[in-house]
Write a protein that holds these residues in place. Structure first.
Motif, PDB file in Angstrom:
ATOM      1  N   LYS A  12      -8.031   0.047  -1.620  1.00  0.00           N
ATOM      2  CA  LYS A  12      -6.957  -0.037  -2.611  1.00  0.00           C
ATOM      3  C   LYS A  12      -5.576   0.023  -1.955  1.00  0.00           C
ATOM      4  O   LYS A  12      -4.637  -0.641  -2.407  1.00  0.00           O
ATOM      5  N   TYR A  13      -5.435   0.814  -0.883  1.00  0.00           N
ATOM      6  CA  TYR A  13      -4.129   0.897  -0.210  1.00  0.00           C
ATOM      7  C   TYR A  13      -3.714  -0.481   0.322  1.00  0.00           C
ATOM      8  O   TYR A  13      -2.547  -0.860   0.246  1.00  0.00           O
ATOM      9  N   ASP A  14      -4.671  -1.213   0.895  1.00  0.00           N
ATOM     10  CA  ASP A  14      -4.375  -2.552   1.407  1.00  0.00           C
ATOM     11  C   ASP A  14      -3.911  -3.469   0.280  1.00  0.00           C
ATOM     12  O   ASP A  14      -2.966  -4.250   0.445  1.00  0.00           O
ATOM     13  N   VAL A  15      -4.596  -3.388  -0.849  1.00  0.00           N
ATOM     14  CA  VAL A  15      -4.258  -4.235  -2.000  1.00  0.00           C
ATOM     15  C   VAL A  15      -2.862  -3.895  -2.521  1.00  0.00           C
ATOM     16  O   VAL A  15      -2.053  -4.781  -2.814  1.00  0.00           O
ATOM     17  N   ASP A  16      -2.567  -2.600  -2.615  1.00  0.00           N
ATOM     18  CA  ASP A  16      -1.269  -2.165  -3.135  1.00  0.00           C
ATOM     19  C   ASP A  16      -0.129  -2.618  -2.227  1.00  0.00           C
ATOM     20  O   ASP A  16       0.916  -3.078  -2.709  1.00  0.00           O
ATOM     21  N   ILE A  17      -0.308  -2.476  -0.928  1.00  0.00           N
ATOM     22  CA  ILE A  17       0.733  -2.920   0.008  1.00  0.00           C
ATOM     23  C   ILE A  17       0.948  -4.419  -0.102  1.00  0.00           C
ATOM     24  O   ILE A  17       2.083  -4.909  -0.170  1.00  0.00           O
ATOM     25  N   ASP A  18      -0.140  -5.162  -0.132  1.00  0.00           N
ATOM     26  CA  ASP A  18      -0.034  -6.620  -0.182  1.00  0.00           C
ATOM     27  C   ASP A  18       0.744  -7.089  -1.403  1.00  0.00           C
ATOM     28  O   ASP A  18       1.572  -8.002  -1.318  1.00  0.00           O
ATOM     29  N   LYS A  19       0.513  -6.460  -2.530  1.00  0.00           N
ATOM     30  CA  LYS A  19       1.192  -6.872  -3.765  1.00  0.00           C
ATOM     31  C   LYS A  19       2.702  -6.732  -3.668  1.00  0.00           C
ATOM     32  O   LYS A  19       3.447  -7.480  -4.305  1.00  0.00           O
ATOM     33  N   ARG A  20       3.172  -5.772  -2.868  1.00  0.00           N
ATOM     34  CA  ARG A  20       4.606  -5.485  -2.800  1.00  0.00           C
ATOM     35  C   ARG A  20       5.324  -6.272  -1.709  1.00  0.00           C
ATOM     36  O   ARG A  20       6.543  -6.201  -1.601  1.00  0.00           O
ATOM     37  N   THR A  21       4.589  -7.012  -0.883  1.00  0.00           N
ATOM     38  CA  THR A  21       5.225  -7.730   0.221  1.00  0.00           C
ATOM     39  C   THR A  21       5.831  -9.035  -0.265  1.00  0.00           C
ATOM     40  O   THR A  21       5.567  -9.500  -1.376  1.00  0.00           O
ATOM     41  N   ILE A  22       6.637  -9.652   0.618  1.00  0.00           N
ATOM     42  CA  ILE A  22       7.259 -10.933   0.266  1.00  0.00           C
ATOM     43  C   ILE A  22       6.271 -12.086   0.371  1.00  0.00           C
ATOM     44  O   ILE A  22       6.570 -13.196  -0.050  1.00  0.00           O
ATOM     45  N   ASN A  23       5.090 -11.820   0.945  1.00  0.00           N
ATOM     46  CA  ASN A  23       4.074 -12.866   1.102  1.00  0.00           C
ATOM     47  C   ASN A  23       2.712 -12.391   0.611  1.00  0.00           C
ATOM     48  O   ASN A  23       1.746 -12.327   1.376  1.00  0.00           O
ATOM     49  N   PRO A  24       2.590 -12.039  -0.669  1.00  0.00           N
ATOM     50  CA  PRO A  24       1.309 -11.531  -1.178  1.00  0.00           C
ATOM     51  C   PRO A  24       0.174 -12.527  -0.963  1.00  0.00           C
ATOM     52  O   PRO A  24       0.363 -13.736  -1.135  1.00  0.00           O
ATOM     53  N   GLY A  25      -0.976 -12.000  -0.558  1.00  0.00           N
ATOM     54  CA  GLY A  25      -2.133 -12.848  -0.300  1.00  0.00           C
ATOM     55  C   GLY A  25      -2.150 -13.470   1.076  1.00  0.00           C
ATOM     56  O   GLY A  25      -3.105 -14.160   1.433  1.00  0.00           O
ATOM     57  N   LYS A  26      -1.112 -13.211   1.868  1.00  0.00           N
ATOM     58  CA  LYS A  26      -1.002 -13.803   3.204  1.00  0.00           C
ATOM     59  C   LYS A  26      -0.991 -12.698   4.264  1.00  0.00           C
ATOM     60  O   LYS A  26      -0.539 -11.590   4.026  1.00  0.00           O
ATOM     61  N   GLN A  27      -1.473 -13.041   5.461  1.00  0.00           N
ATOM     62  CA  GLN A  27      -1.464 -12.132   6.620  1.00  0.00           C
ATOM     63  C   GLN A  27      -2.199 -10.817   6.307  1.00  0.00           C
ATOM     64  O   GLN A  27      -1.761  -9.734   6.689  1.00  0.00           O
ATOM     65  N   LEU A  28      -3.348 -10.929   5.640  1.00  0.00           N
ATOM     66  CA  LEU A  28      -4.068  -9.726   5.213  1.00  0.00           C
ATOM     67  C   LEU A  28      -4.638  -8.935   6.389  1.00  0.00           C
ATOM     68  O   LEU A  28      -4.683  -7.703   6.351  1.00  0.00           O
ATOM     69  N   HIS A  29      -5.078  -9.630   7.433  1.00  0.00           N
ATOM     70  CA  HIS A  29      -5.566  -8.957   8.644  1.00  0.00           C
ATOM     71  C   HIS A  29      -4.428  -8.148   9.264  1.00  0.00           C
ATOM     72  O   HIS A  29      -4.596  -6.968   9.625  1.00  0.00           O
ATOM     73  N   GLU A  30      -3.274  -8.773   9.390  1.00  0.00           N
ATOM     74  CA  GLU A  30      -2.103  -8.114   9.960  1.00  0.00           C
ATOM     75  C   GLU A  30      -1.725  -6.866   9.168  1.00  0.00           C
ATOM     76  O   GLU A  30      -1.335  -5.843   9.733  1.00  0.00           O
ATOM     77  N   LYS A  31      -1.860  -6.940   7.860  1.00  0.00           N
ATOM     78  CA  LYS A  31      -1.457  -5.814   7.005  1.00  0.00           C
ATOM     79  C   LYS A  31      -2.404  -4.626   7.116  1.00  0.00           C
ATOM     80  O   LYS A  31      -2.076  -3.530   6.653  1.00  0.00           O
ATOM     81  N   MET A  32      -3.570  -4.817   7.735  1.00  0.00           N
ATOM     82  CA  MET A  32      -4.495  -3.709   7.977  1.00  0.00           C
ATOM     83  C   MET A  32      -4.267  -3.072   9.352  1.00  0.00           C
ATOM     84  O   MET A  32      -4.836  -2.006   9.631  1.00  0.00           O
ATOM     85  N   ILE A  33      -3.453  -3.715  10.193  1.00  0.00           N
ATOM     86  CA  ILE A  33      -3.385  -3.334  11.602  1.00  0.00           C
ATOM     87  C   ILE A  33      -1.992  -2.951  12.061  1.00  0.00           C
ATOM     88  O   ILE A  33      -1.813  -1.961  12.765  1.00  0.00           O
ATOM     89  N   SER A  34      -0.993  -3.709  11.701  1.00  0.00           N
ATOM     90  CA  SER A  34       0.270  -3.689  12.431  1.00  0.00           C
ATOM     91  C   SER A  34       1.220  -2.572  12.018  1.00  0.00           C
ATOM     92  O   SER A  34       1.065  -1.931  10.975  1.00  0.00           O
ATOM     93  N   GLY A  35       2.222  -2.383  12.849  1.00  0.00           N
ATOM     94  CA  GLY A  35       3.180  -1.316  12.650  1.00  0.00           C
ATOM     95  C   GLY A  35       4.032  -1.462  11.412  1.00  0.00           C
ATOM     96  O   GLY A  35       4.577  -0.469  10.918  1.00  0.00           O
TER      97      GLY A  35
END
Length: 468
Positions: free
Chosen positions: A279-302
């Protein structure tokens, strides 16, 4: 290499005071601890994505794009001479003068600041400014009268059509200059230099920071076959046989290999990682400027690691398991928990709380107890360990794909550099999962985006000078 943790539950560390992570936190964090079965699914799916990206027929719909970089040869240690490098990846950029002599490297550099107006103005104005800075730097270092090869690190999404042709696909990092998307950034730089007419610079290669990292480490370690960035973002590249890279459309002028830029941050954009996203990954993705994109990066990067920890802490606080259920306005404010906090908290020796107490005080967590410190550290460990294990699984796929039993990996990026345990977490996981006959080494890159760019230029010059 035989020890494995097959279950989801790995016992959390015990504080010197005897406190352990509370059972509710341990149970709630199990979804963040990847099982061996999940990692195997990840690796199988990632390999399939690479194969799709390499083939002409499936490339248009592939998520992991596997762009050929047109860098065919690695350094062999004989490179010599003076080379320029331009490293553009944000609002600050660097110009470097690098002199190579066998195994020796002398480097001088200068940082220039791009104004907000230039970042959103006409593309010609941006490149005219870059050319001006190049000219000033060349004059300052007494090389303006020489024609020096330049390697251009351009860390934005580009489709390469050759070693000196990079077509910008889209701007990121706050840039939105008109007239650049869809055009060749190397040619735009050449045109800007030509408009000045006061310096002679041969733009002989355009590359991204991942390729530069591989090249920089290959100069020191001839077994380097993989480049990796784990910082604000994440990406990887590796050495592939040209026969496997169906989009590579130049005649073989070198080794028969070509470096492939994976653009692996997009892995999972088609739902392939939904089995291990939470759920944390989903919540972060929704708030980004590119929702649905770079999902691997959003689990890993700084860019996202600190926020993942904050979301977990917010959840457990509101459930009454941390900070007496009270929290603070700052804790409940998105992006208030910086990724550097994760590294600082995990840098505290076991049973000590100097950094974590300072961070909690800064977040106005006045109800924080030693038990909260133990729990919060465990949240950080779960998030950073998940990131390290995902990266490690990806590297294992690449090692097997390359097919060499001795492989060095050049790595750059703030997460890998500054997190106190990230390197060890990766080494441990790779040893656990890779076959015993593989030898691997993880190497911290020394200025990959700068020195690596110059080395691409140097190798290109070396290959070009070979008698045919």
């Amino acid at each position: 290499m035989t020890s494995k943790c097959k279950s989801k539950v790995c016992n959390p560390p015990e504080a010197s005071s005897g406190l352990q992570v509370t059972p509710e936190i341990v149970a709630g964090c199990q979804e963040l601890i990847l099982t061996d079965e999940q990692i195997q699914t990840y690796m199988t799916t990632f390999l399939d994505n690479i194969q799709r990206g390499l083939k002409k027929e499936t490339h248009p719909t592939a998520i992991v794009k596997c762009f050929p970089t047109y860098v065919q040869d690695l350094p062999d240690g004989t490179e010599s001479g003076k080379f320029l490098a331009l490293d553009l990846g944000g609002s600050n950029f660097r110009v470097l003068l690098i002199e190579l002599d066998g195994g020796n490297c002398q480097m001088q550099s200068k940082i220039f600041v791009i104004s907000q107006d230039l970042m959103v103005g006409p593309g010609t104005s941006l490149f005219d400014f870059i050319a001006q800075c190049l000219a000033e730097f060349s004059i300052e270092h007494g090389v303006a009268a020489e024609t020096l090869p330049l390697g251009f690190t351009f860390s934005f999404p580009v489709m390469q059509k050759g070693l000196t042709v990079g077509i910008l696909e889209r701007w990121t990092k706050g840039f939105s200059c008109d007239g650049v998307v869809g055009n060749d950034v190397a040619q735009m730089l050449k045109d800007a230099i030509a408009r000045r007419g006061d310096v002679n610079i041969d733009v002989c290669a355009v590359l991204n920071d991942t390729t530069g990292t591989l090249m920089s480490c290959a100069w020191k370690n001839r077994n380097t076959r993989i480049g990796l960035i784990v910082g604000t973002g994440t990406n990887g590249c590796y050495v592939e046989k040209q026969s496997e890279a169906e989009l590579f459309d130049e005649p073989d002028m070198g080794s028969g290999n070509v470096i492939i830029n994976l653009e692996w941050g997009a892995f999972g954009d088609d739902g392939a990682l939904d089995f291990c996203r939470v759920k944390y990954d989903v919540d972060i993705d929704k708030r980004t400027i590119n929702p649905g994109k770079q999902l691997h990066e959003k689990m890993i990067s700084g860019m996202y690691m600190g926020e993942l920890v904050r979301l977990a802490a917010e959840r457990f606080t509101k459930e009454g398991y941390m900070f007496e259920g009270k929290g603070s306005e700052k804790l409940f404010t998105p992006d208030s928990f910086e990724t550097k906090f994760v590294s600082e908290i995990e840098s505290d020796p076991p049973g000590t709380y100097v950094n974590i107490k300072k961070i909690c005080d800064g977040l106005d967590l006045i109800n924080a107890t030693e038990q909260d410190f133990v729990n919060l550290r465990f949240l950080c460990e779960c998030i950073s360990k998940r990131a390290a294990h995902l990266v490690s699984a990806g590297l294992i796929v690449l090692m097997r794909k390359i097919g060499e039993k001795k492989v060095a990996v050049g790595i750059d990026g703030t997460v890998y550099k500054y997190h106190p345990h990230f390197h060890n977490l990766m080494v441990e996981k790779i040893k656990q999962l890779i076959e015993p006959d593989y030898e691997f080494e993880l190497i911290l890159s020394e200025d990959g985006s700068g020195r690596g760019a110059a080395l691409v230029a140097a190798v290109a010059a070396r290959v070009k000078s070979k008698p045919t």
